[in-house]
Design a protein around this motif. Structure first.
Motif, PDB file in Angstrom:
ATOM      1  N   LYS A  45      10.565   0.521   1.448  1.00  0.00           N
ATOM      2  CA  LYS A  45       9.367   1.329   1.281  1.00  0.00           C
ATOM      3  C   LYS A  45       9.654   2.362   0.210  1.00  0.00           C
ATOM      4  CE  LYS A  45       6.059   4.217   3.809  1.00  0.00           C
ATOM      5  NZ  LYS A  45       5.727   4.836   5.129  1.00  0.00           N
ATOM      6  N   ALA A  55      12.962  -1.053   4.898  1.00  0.00           N
ATOM      7  CA  ALA A  55      11.863  -1.342   5.826  1.00  0.00           C
ATOM      8  C   ALA A  55      11.967  -2.717   6.467  1.00  0.00           C
ATOM      9  CB  ALA A  55      10.529  -1.232   5.095  1.00  0.00           C
ATOM     10  N   ASN A  59       7.064  -5.081   5.234  1.00  0.00           N
ATOM     11  CA  ASN A  59       6.108  -5.351   4.145  1.00  0.00           C
ATOM     12  C   ASN A  59       5.487  -6.734   4.286  1.00  0.00           C
ATOM     13  OD1 ASN A  59       6.424  -2.873   2.766  1.00  0.00           O
ATOM     14  ND2 ASN A  59       8.319  -3.615   1.827  1.00  0.00           N
ATOM     15  N   ASN A 259       2.780   1.723  -3.755  1.00  0.00           N
ATOM     16  CA  ASN A 259       3.505   1.037  -2.686  1.00  0.00           C
ATOM     17  C   ASN A 259       4.280  -0.120  -3.313  1.00  0.00           C
ATOM     18  OD1 ASN A 259       4.437  -0.198  -0.368  1.00  0.00           O
ATOM     19  ND2 ASN A 259       2.505   0.034   0.747  1.00  0.00           N
TER      20      ASN A 259
END
Length: 293
Positions: A45, A55, A59, A259
């Protein structure tokens, strides 16, 4: 090849490495390293400002559980499939017509190829005017009032039209190159046997041109799945995400929503889709390509 390399002196080998070194460095910096870094980011992230946080598979779980992702995926498949079909059939027909030595063939080759070398920004501006609902050329000649780029029912069709129009010239020249390699004796034999134009096309042209057709289908499909500039210039994924595609979604997640992890994950989902489709096409080549061992 092995004997040739073994007979080279050390100076000749060193000279060879010097010549290919710029290409190797460019490949390493602009392809290999970004691929490795983006793959790592797909498990992280990162908002491009704060430190990167691991993460895991979050995702991938996020995009695979998002209804919008499947809508974007469907849009991408529709665009790529439509462009691949029409972007192969139309150039193939035109190439066969031009290969019959019609008058003005050289002019038509140039005219059809010009859109391919025209910058996309120019194409976007011109076609936006053509599709304009108020002063557009298309509505004027059809005597209708359609919001081509602002209606969810027509926007994707408009983009597919522009994409096929731009591809026609390039694919047509590839087909013309393939047609030039077909022996005229085959056409003469078909004529002697009483075959008409359609039978000659079906039983002589298509089988002998099948390696070229196979190549054009693959490169057209791959480029269609990677479309970005056309979407960015003409619709920005709208209206209501009806023309949003995977590469444009990668751009928006990375540089608008900041992102980078999710954008990288979408990129690798797209990579896997293209890889699987290419492998499927490649495995079917023996059935699709004439005289393929």
């Amino acid at each position: 090849m092995k004997n040739f390399l073994a007979n080279l002196s050390d100076n000749e080998r060193f000279t060879g490495w010097i010549f290919i070194l710029p290409a190797l460095i460019g490949t390493l910096i602009f392809i290999v390293i970004p691929v490795i870094c983006s793959f790592g980011l797909s498990f992280a992230k990162w908002d491009l400002l704060n430190p990167i946080q691991f993460a895991g598979l979050n995702n991938y779980k996020e995009i695979l559980s998002d209804a919008l992702f499947y809508k974007i995926l469907w849009n991408t498949v529709v665009f790529a499939l439509s462009t691949s079909v029409f972007g192969v059939i139309i150039p193939l027909i035109l190439a066969c017509i031009l290969n019959s030595k019609i008058r003005g063939a050289e002019f038509y080759k140039t005219a059809y190829f010009l859109p391919f070398i025209t910058p996309m920004i120019v194409i976007g501006v011109v076609w936006e005017w053509i599709f304009d609902p108020n002063i557009g050329f298309l509505n004027h000649i059809l005597h209708v009032h359609i919001n081509w780029l602002y209606d969810t029912h027509y926007a994707m069709t408009a983009l597919i039209t522009v994409s096929v129009w731009k591809l026609i010239g390039y694919n047509m020249l590839i087909f013309l190159t393939g047609l030039s390699g077909i022996s005229q004796s085959l056409y003469e034999a078909a004529k002697i046997d009483g075959a008409n134009h359609f039978q000659t096309f079906k039983n002589v042209t298509v089988p002998m041109l099948s390696p070229t057709i196979f190549f054009v289908v693959i490169i057209t499909a791959i480029s269609s799945f990677q479309v970005f500039d056309l979407i960015y210039l003409m619709t920005q994924g709208g209206p209501f995400d009806s023309t949003n595609v995977l590469v444009y979604a990668i751009y928006k997640n990375a540089f608008e929503y900041f992102n980078a992890g999710k954008a990288s994950a979408i990129a690798y989902v797209l990579f896997m889709i293209i890889l699987v489709l290419t492998l499927i096409q490649w495995n079917f080549r023996k059935k699709l390509v004439y005289n393929e061992d």
